[in-house]
Design an enzyme around this catalytic site. Structure first.
Site, PDB file in Angstrom:
ATOM      1  N   GLU A  34     -14.291  32.869  25.920  1.00 44.06           N
ATOM      2  CA  GLU A  34     -13.611  34.274  24.778  1.00 44.06           C
ATOM      3  C   GLU A  34     -13.908  35.796  24.899  1.00 44.06           C
ATOM      4  O   GLU A  34     -14.541  35.840  24.513  1.00 44.06           O
ATOM      5  CB  GLU A  34     -14.133  34.498  23.264  1.00 44.06           C
ATOM      6  CG  GLU A  34     -12.990  32.757  23.620  1.00 44.06           C
ATOM      7  CD  GLU A  34     -14.055  32.572  21.799  1.00 44.06           C
ATOM      8  OE1 GLU A  34     -14.696  33.498  21.061  1.00 44.06           O
ATOM      9  OE2 GLU A  34     -12.953  31.367  20.798  1.00 44.06           O
ATOM     10  N   ASN A  76     -11.695  29.888  29.156  1.00 43.37           N
ATOM     11  CA  ASN A  76     -11.946  29.028  27.949  1.00 43.37           C
ATOM     12  C   ASN A  76     -11.200  30.677  27.202  1.00 43.37           C
ATOM     13  O   ASN A  76     -12.554  31.181  26.812  1.00 43.37           O
ATOM     14  CB  ASN A  76     -12.511  28.065  27.472  1.00 43.37           C
ATOM     15  CG  ASN A  76     -12.069  27.365  26.009  1.00 43.37           C
ATOM     16  OD1 ASN A  76     -11.217  27.187  26.262  1.00 43.37           O
ATOM     17  ND2 ASN A  76     -13.102  27.600  24.864  1.00 43.37           N
ATOM     18  N   HIS A  78      -5.230  27.841  18.399  1.00 44.59           N
ATOM     19  CA  HIS A  78      -5.498  27.241  17.271  1.00 44.59           C
ATOM     20  C   HIS A  78      -3.896  28.588  16.388  1.00 44.59           C
ATOM     21  O   HIS A  78      -4.049  29.563  16.850  1.00 44.59           O
ATOM     22  CB  HIS A  78      -6.734  28.126  16.861  1.00 44.59           C
ATOM     23  CG  HIS A  78      -8.058  27.647  17.151  1.00 44.59           C
ATOM     24  ND1 HIS A  78      -8.319  26.336  17.482  1.00 44.59           N
ATOM     25  CD2 HIS A  78      -8.701  28.073  18.332  1.00 44.59           C
ATOM     26  CE1 HIS A  78      -9.397  26.530  17.765  1.00 44.59           C
ATOM     27  NE2 HIS A  78      -9.969  27.156  18.376  1.00 44.59           N
ATOM     28  N   GLU A  83      -8.647  23.436  21.711  1.00 43.72           N
ATOM     29  CA  GLU A  83      -9.775  23.151  19.999  1.00 43.72           C
ATOM     30  C   GLU A  83      -8.003  23.395  19.613  1.00 43.72           C
ATOM     31  O   GLU A  83      -7.568  24.453  19.240  1.00 43.72           O
ATOM     32  CB  GLU A  83      -9.478  24.713  20.113  1.00 43.72           C
ATOM     33  CG  GLU A  83     -11.160  24.572  21.589  1.00 43.72           C
ATOM     34  CD  GLU A  83     -12.057  26.382  21.047  1.00 43.72           C
ATOM     35  OE1 GLU A  83     -12.295  26.934  19.705  1.00 43.72           O
ATOM     36  OE2 GLU A  83     -12.235  26.640  21.367  1.00 43.72           O
ATOM     37  N   ASP A  90      -5.340  23.111  16.637  1.00 51.01           N
ATOM     38  CA  ASP A  90      -5.241  22.779  15.307  1.00 51.01           C
ATOM     39  C   ASP A  90      -4.220  23.689  15.022  1.00 51.01           C
ATOM     40  O   ASP A  90      -3.906  24.878  15.673  1.00 51.01           O
ATOM     41  CB  ASP A  90      -6.503  23.051  14.463  1.00 51.01           C
ATOM     42  CG  ASP A  90      -7.366  24.380  14.490  1.00 51.01           C
ATOM     43  OD1 ASP A  90      -6.426  25.439  15.383  1.00 51.01           O
ATOM     44  OD2 ASP A  90      -8.325  24.197  14.057  1.00 51.01           O
TER      45      ASP A  90
END
Ligand SMILES: *[C@@H]1O[C@H](CO)[C@@H](O)[C@H](O)[C@H]1NC(C)=O
Length: 405
Positions: A152, A193, A229, A259, A261
């Site tokens: 990030e 990432n 996400h 990651e 979701d």
């Protein structure tokens, strides 16, 4: 009824490589991925119903420690290292034969204040970065399929985040970090990432620049992790997801959803909303399957009870594949069905060939050696000694990882 059973038997016989069980990792591997994985955090390790699923190789072939490898956990004060939290997760994954995505080395968040608020010169901050990266990567050397080296680095508008690393070292801190990680573990794949790089936009363009900057500075970057996400009903289309993945693979790197979701904006979710969530999850998994260099999908994590979503996005939730009482939701069933169909579809065959190369080193199940329990003893890119100390044998877990078990 008899007719239906006969048809099922014939189908099963015709697709010999498809596992009878419906677990996600087994199905993902049959469909050509390297793994289906999950993040696991330390507090959930005491929940035995949870760990029975998390560390089941048929369900998850890959584990990411959710917090235990972050800077504040590993090096809470200058030069003082603690691997207890990270190792608690990685040791369980290794016992289960699961590969590791190690996470992460450089991030503006969960960064101890001795780093974020220190008064640094270029020289002293580079020294701190080198020490942190070298110490941590060496501790896990040979254990990580991949490292998220920098996490990030970009703001939501695609500019560099004005964190301590950027403010003191400029954009060069990223290639610098990748070079330090490469020196400490030549075999681990090194990833950048981030989130909101899963579809076209300023942030994706900026992430492309980061990859190119590392490459043009002579550094090594092997992959880009797209966090994934998403929000139920607002998940990007498969076409836009695939296009973004291909933007990165065109640079010569692999990609993964790291990651994933898909959160509901309001909870409890209706039956219809759960079906939409299932469709959204399948869209993301199908995008990965459509790109040969997309190696796997990791969810963050798999059980609503341990989701980060409700505490971060007030009112949102139920983002995971299992409910908070550990019951599989429609999203689980839909992913499993999709992966099953992908494994039997002829179009999946080239993907299998390109993403799971056969190990060229000799199967080492008989050779004696000195590697200790859980140590790596073979796999693509592994250059260490083969063989295991008695009574362990070198067991091939996947093309990239053989381990003394
Ligand atoms: C993994 O889960 C499947 C399905 O529940 C089960 O059949 C299998 O025994 C489990 N494996 C282990 C090692 O517990």
């Amino acid at each position: 009824m008899a007719k239906f059973n006969l048809r099922s038997l014939l189908l099963a016989a015709a697709s010999g490589s498809v596992p009878a069980a419906g677990q996600l990792n087994s199905l993902a591997k049959a469909a050509g991925l390297l793994y289906f994985g999950t993040a696991v955090d330390n507090p959930s390790l005491t929940n035995t119903a949870y760990t029975a699923v998390a560390f089941n190789l048929s369900e998850f072939g890959q584990i990411t420690p959710a917090n235990g490898q972050k800077w504040d956990s590993i090096e809470p004060s200058n030069g003082v290292y603690s691997y207890t939290q990270g190792d608690a997760v990685t040791s369980k994954a290794q016992s289960a034969g699961q590969i590791l995505r190690c996470h992460n080395l450089v991030w503006y968040n969960q960064l101890p204040s001795w780093v974020s608020s220190g008064s640094w010169t270029t020289t002293t901050l580079e020294s701190v970065l080198t020490s942190h990266i070298t110490n941590e990567v060496l501790h896990y050397k040979g254990q990580c399929y991949a490292w998220d080296v920098v996490n990030e680095a970009l703001s939501d508008t695609g500019t560099y985040r004005a964190d301590v690393f950027y403010n003191i070292l400029g954009t060069g801190y990223i290639p610098f970090a990748f070079k330090a990680a490469a020196a400490a573990d030549p075999a681990a794949k090194l990833y950048y990432n981030d989130y909101n790089i899963e579809y076209a936009g300023a942030k994706l363009t900026a992430a492309v620049s980061i990859v190119k900057n590392i490459q043009s500075s002579g550094g090594r970057i092997d992959g880009v992790g797209l966090q994934g996400h998403f929000i139920v009903g607002s998940t990007p289309s498969k076409a836009s997801l695939v296009a973004a993945l291909q933007t990165f693979t065109a640079l010569g790197v692999e990609v993964a959803y790291t990651e994933l979701d898909v959160r509901h904006s309001s909870v409890p979710a209706s039956a219809a909303a759960q079906q939409q969530q299932a469709a959204d999850y399948v869209t993301v998994v199908s995008a990965c399957l459509a790109v040969a260099k997309c190696v796997g999908v990791t969810v963050w994590d798999f059980d609503d009870q341990y989701s980060w979503v409700p505490s971060t996005f007030s009112g949102s939730g139920e983002a995971d594949l299992w409910s908070s009482n550990l019951v599989k939701k429609p999203a689980y069933t839909s992913i499993a069905s999709f992966l099953k169909s992908a494994a039997t579809a002829p179009v999946a065959v080239p993907t299998v060939v390109t993403t799971t190369p056969v190990i060229t080193t000799a199967p080492a199940t008989t050779a004696a050696g000195s590697n200790s329990h859980y140590a790596q003893c073979g796999g693509i890119g592994f250059t260490g000694a083969a063989g295991c100390a008695s009574p362990y044998t070198c067991s091939t877990l996947n093309s990239y990882y053989a381990q003394c078990l």
